[in-house]
Motif scaffolding. Structure first.
Motif, PDB file in Angstrom:
ATOM      1  N   ALA A   1      25.055   8.267   0.009  1.00  0.00           N
ATOM      2  CA  ALA A   1      24.055   7.670  -0.942  1.00  0.00           C
ATOM      3  C   ALA A   1      23.549   8.807  -2.017  1.00  0.00           C
ATOM      4  N   ASP A   2      23.758   8.442  -3.194  1.00  0.00           N
ATOM      5  CA  ASP A   2      23.164   9.193  -4.142  1.00  0.00           C
ATOM      6  C   ASP A   2      21.829   8.693  -4.518  1.00  0.00           C
ATOM      7  N   SER A   3      20.946   9.473  -5.501  1.00  0.00           N
ATOM      8  CA  SER A   3      19.886   9.117  -6.192  1.00  0.00           C
ATOM      9  C   SER A   3      19.633   7.687  -6.756  1.00  0.00           C
ATOM     10  N   GLY A   4      20.838   7.286  -7.226  1.00  0.00           N
ATOM     11  CA  GLY A   4      20.577   5.762  -7.524  1.00  0.00           C
ATOM     12  C   GLY A   4      20.364   4.702  -6.664  1.00  0.00           C
ATOM     13  N   PHE A   5      20.808   4.854  -5.036  1.00  0.00           N
ATOM     14  CA  PHE A   5      20.634   4.146  -4.340  1.00  0.00           C
ATOM     15  C   PHE A   5      19.115   4.177  -4.107  1.00  0.00           C
ATOM     16  N   ARG A   6      18.609   5.303  -3.926  1.00  0.00           N
ATOM     17  CA  ARG A   6      16.984   5.389  -3.518  1.00  0.00           C
ATOM     18  C   ARG A   6      16.322   4.887  -4.609  1.00  0.00           C
ATOM     19  N   ASP A   7      16.535   5.205  -5.917  1.00  0.00           N
ATOM     20  CA  ASP A   7      15.823   4.803  -6.946  1.00  0.00           C
ATOM     21  C   ASP A   7      15.781   3.262  -7.139  1.00  0.00           C
ATOM     22  N   SER A   8      17.042   2.620  -6.878  1.00  0.00           N
ATOM     23  CA  SER A   8      16.931   1.209  -6.981  1.00  0.00           C
ATOM     24  C   SER A   8      16.433   0.338  -5.920  1.00  0.00           C
ATOM     25  N   LEU A   9      16.514   0.907  -4.622  1.00  0.00           N
ATOM     26  CA  LEU A   9      15.681   0.324  -3.286  1.00  0.00           C
ATOM     27  C   LEU A   9      14.228   0.613  -3.923  1.00  0.00           C
ATOM     28  N   GLU A  10      13.730   1.658  -4.429  1.00  0.00           N
ATOM     29  CA  GLU A  10      12.260   1.919  -4.707  1.00  0.00           C
ATOM     30  C   GLU A  10      11.913   0.820  -5.721  1.00  0.00           C
ATOM     31  N   ALA A  11      12.529   0.729  -6.787  1.00  0.00           N
ATOM     32  CA  ALA A  11      12.382  -0.370  -7.849  1.00  0.00           C
ATOM     33  C   ALA A  11      12.454  -1.693  -7.375  1.00  0.00           C
ATOM     34  N   GLY A  12      12.973  -2.050  -6.219  1.00  0.00           N
ATOM     35  CA  GLY A  12      13.190  -3.525  -5.756  1.00  0.00           C
ATOM     36  C   GLY A  12      14.444  -4.181  -6.495  1.00  0.00           C
TER      37      GLY A  12
ATOM     38  N   ILE B   1      17.500  -4.123  -5.409  1.00  0.00           N
ATOM     39  CA  ILE B   1      18.054  -4.645  -4.240  1.00  0.00           C
ATOM     40  C   ILE B   1      17.275  -4.504  -2.904  1.00  0.00           C
ATOM     41  N   PRO B   2      17.266  -5.305  -2.024  1.00  0.00           N
ATOM     42  CA  PRO B   2      16.453  -5.220  -0.748  1.00  0.00           C
ATOM     43  C   PRO B   2      17.139  -4.235   0.057  1.00  0.00           C
ATOM     44  N   GLY B   3      16.143  -3.577   0.665  1.00  0.00           N
ATOM     45  CA  GLY B   3      16.663  -2.655   1.890  1.00  0.00           C
ATOM     46  C   GLY B   3      15.786  -1.684   2.270  1.00  0.00           C
ATOM     47  N   PRO B   4      15.840  -0.872   3.130  1.00  0.00           N
ATOM     48  CA  PRO B   4      14.847   0.356   3.537  1.00  0.00           C
ATOM     49  C   PRO B   4      14.438   1.148   2.542  1.00  0.00           C
TER      50      PRO B   4
ATOM     51  N   ALA C   1       5.593  -2.647   2.336  1.00  0.00           N
ATOM     52  CA  ALA C   1       4.613  -2.200   1.342  1.00  0.00           C
ATOM     53  C   ALA C   1       3.880  -3.336   0.816  1.00  0.00           C
ATOM     54  N   GLY C   2       3.698  -4.220   1.848  1.00  0.00           N
ATOM     55  CA  GLY C   2       2.612  -5.604   1.629  1.00  0.00           C
ATOM     56  C   GLY C   2       3.593  -6.897   1.255  1.00  0.00           C
ATOM     57  N   ASP C   3       4.845  -6.515   0.981  1.00  0.00           N
ATOM     58  CA  ASP C   3       5.571  -7.524   0.529  1.00  0.00           C
ATOM     59  C   ASP C   3       6.442  -8.339   1.836  1.00  0.00           C
ATOM     60  N   VAL C   4       6.014  -9.604   1.820  1.00  0.00           N
ATOM     61  CA  VAL C   4       6.578 -10.421   3.050  1.00  0.00           C
ATOM     62  C   VAL C   4       8.025 -10.619   2.763  1.00  0.00           C
ATOM     63  N   ILE C   5       8.834  -9.850   3.737  1.00  0.00           N
ATOM     64  CA  ILE C   5      10.314 -10.160   3.384  1.00  0.00           C
ATOM     65  C   ILE C   5      10.752 -11.645   4.011  1.00  0.00           C
ATOM     66  N   THR C   6      10.399 -11.491   5.228  1.00  0.00           N
ATOM     67  CA  THR C   6      10.726 -12.803   6.121  1.00  0.00           C
ATOM     68  C   THR C   6       9.102 -13.402   6.953  1.00  0.00           C
ATOM     69  N   ARG C   7       9.396 -14.356   7.024  1.00  0.00           N
ATOM     70  CA  ARG C   7       8.108 -14.999   7.822  1.00  0.00           C
ATOM     71  C   ARG C   7       8.467 -15.626   9.162  1.00  0.00           C
ATOM     72  N   PRO C   8       7.568 -15.971  10.035  1.00  0.00           N
ATOM     73  CA  PRO C   8       7.981 -16.443  11.525  1.00  0.00           C
ATOM     74  C   PRO C   8       8.796 -17.778  11.183  1.00  0.00           C
ATOM     75  N   SER C   9       8.311 -18.623  10.079  1.00  0.00           N
ATOM     76  CA  SER C   9       8.869 -19.982  10.028  1.00  0.00           C
ATOM     77  C   SER C   9      10.371 -19.803   9.413  1.00  0.00           C
ATOM     78  N   GLU C  10      10.830 -18.669   9.024  1.00  0.00           N
ATOM     79  CA  GLU C  10      12.039 -18.699   8.350  1.00  0.00           C
ATOM     80  C   GLU C  10      13.272 -18.422   9.100  1.00  0.00           C
ATOM     81  N   THR C  11      14.385 -18.656   8.920  1.00  0.00           N
ATOM     82  CA  THR C  11      15.509 -18.384   9.658  1.00  0.00           C
ATOM     83  C   THR C  11      16.054 -17.192   8.693  1.00  0.00           C
ATOM     84  N   VAL C  12      16.127 -16.003   9.213  1.00  0.00           N
ATOM     85  CA  VAL C  12      16.957 -14.911   8.712  1.00  0.00           C
ATOM     86  C   VAL C  12      18.469 -14.835   8.868  1.00  0.00           C
TER      87      VAL C  12
END
Length: 413
Positions: free
Chosen positions: A115-126, A128-131, A400-411
């Motif tokens: 992964a290059d810096s584009g991966f990291r920066d795109s994830l940080e900017a939201g 794409i979803p990911g760690p 970071a406070g953003d709810v990615i998935t909730r208990p009622s949802e199917t992942v």
């Protein structure tokens, strides 16, 4: 993001104590605003519209780390395809792989080549979803070592962002360390030994000399880089890397007793990647790969267990990309199989990993003022830690406070 109240939770805060039942966790503006026994929080008037999630029956923990992944790699890809495939295909394939990693409960990861810096920066900017991602870009290696993807005549077989960088003296390693830093590396990765998948190196040798490793460590430290991670399998290479001052030993399968003591004394962290050690050998693997794996695996389990029993600091890492993405928490159960208690394994994937990456003032534990990275599961992590690796084990994921998935949802991964 609206304020969030997670109520009635059983909480493992990763501070080393026992779980606490009946806890409310208030999240506001992406951080943990309050933790208190259920029903005792006074909610400010401005937070009257907060979202409330009933976590009764759930265990809440900090979001987990995987300190050794390869986001753009997949285990079922052949060597020829990996060399000839367009970089855009690698990048696009990484998108669902990163999402699967997040859905497993991994909110922060360290990519140790690819992964290059584009991966990291795109994830940080939201984008794409990911760690959240820390990157090393590539492995620094010697001629013929692990990461030298050239043919016998020197022809480069891989020139992509994750291809190894080759040098053969302390001065040359200073230069390629600086190049990685120029490209945005958070970490520097080196090959202290050869590897099981390297055709012209072997796990017991074939890595940087101690003086070369020390040059990399000193240069990385001078530039404020988080640390140097050493791919190291054989005992001599591990020992030299520890003496040179690396921050983490990746794999460490044949570590000897003397080096175990040195790691404890220096605070060197072991990232044992048991997921890749215990994976099945591909039926299409070359005979030399099979032979090297057999020689290493025969002793590796015992040596890793010895290191864990002695008290070496451990951080969770899987080598995902060599093993499947999304199965990251299988590593927790393997750490327990090799001697850690379930709580120690959880700390390896939370507080210890955050400390390794220099993020322990932000994440890794559930404390007021820290970033709200947390997960919740119906599995009892202390009673059945292996089940955390099953699909959909995480009922709640907050990053970071953003709810990615909730208990009622199917992942769906």
């Amino acid at each position: 993001m609206p304020p969030l109240l997670i109520a009635n939770a059983r909480m493992i805060d990763a501070l080393g104590g026992e779980p606490r039942d009946g806890q409310d966790i208030l999240v506001d503006d992406g951080t943990i605003a309050a933790i208190a026994p259920t029903g005792s929080l006074t909610i400010a008037e401005g937070l009257s519209s907060l979202e409330r999630i009933d976590a009764r029956g759930l265990t809440v923990m900090p979001g987990l780390f995987d300190c050794h992944i390869h986001a753009s790699t997949t285990p079922d890809q052949g060597a020829l395809e990996g060399i000839t495939e367009a970089e855009s295909a690698k990048t696009l394939r990484a998108v669902p792989q990163l999402r699967a990693t997040l859905m497993a409960g991994v909110t922060t990861a360290r990519d140790l080549a690819g992964a290059d810096s584009g991966f990291r920066d795109s994830l940080e900017a939201g984008v794409i979803p990911g760690p959240r991602l820390l990157i090393a870009l590539r492995i620094l290696s010697i001629t013929g070592g692990h990461g030298d993807s050239r043919a016998v005549n020197g022809l480069a077989l891989d020139s992509g962002p994750g291809a190894g960088a080759i040098a053969d003296s302390p001065q040359e390693f200073v230069r390629i360390t600086r190049e990685a830093i120029r490209e945005g590396a958070d970490w520097i990765k080196i090959a202290a030994t050869g590897g099981m998948g390297s055709p012209r190196s072997h796990p017991e040798g074939g890595g940087l000399s101690e003086s070369e490793m020390r040059a990399v460590v000193d240069e990385a430290k001078r530039h404020g880089i988080a640390g140097v991670a050493a791919h190291a399998i054989g005992a001599a290479g591990i020992a030299a890397a520890v003496r040179a001052g690396v921050r983490s030993i990746e794999h460490g399968y044949l570590v000897d007793d003397e080096t175990i003591e040195a790691m404890i004394e220096r605070g060197t962290v072991l990232v044992p990647t048991l997921s890749t050690l215990t994976r099945a050998v591909s039926p299409t693997a070359a005979p030399w790969v099979v032979a090297k794996r057999r020689r290493t695996v025969e002793r590796a389990g015992e040596r890793i267990s010895a290191a864990l029993a002695a008290g070496v600091q451990v951080a969770l890492g899987t080598d995902a990309g060599i093993v499947p993405h999304g199965d990251n928490l299988r590593e927790l159960g393997l750490l327990v199989d090799h001697g850690l208690t379930p709580m120690q394994a959880i700390l390896a994937g939370t507080a210890n990993a955050a400390r390794l990456n220099g993020l322990d003032d932000e994440v890794g534990t559930l404390e007021v003022g820290k970033r709200a990275d947390l997960v919740a599961t119906r599995v009892d992590p202390l009673g059945d830690i292996h089940s955390l690796a099953t699909p959909h084990a995480m009922s709640l994921i907050v990053q970071a406070g953003d709810v990615i998935t909730r208990p009622s949802e199917t992942v769906t991964r």
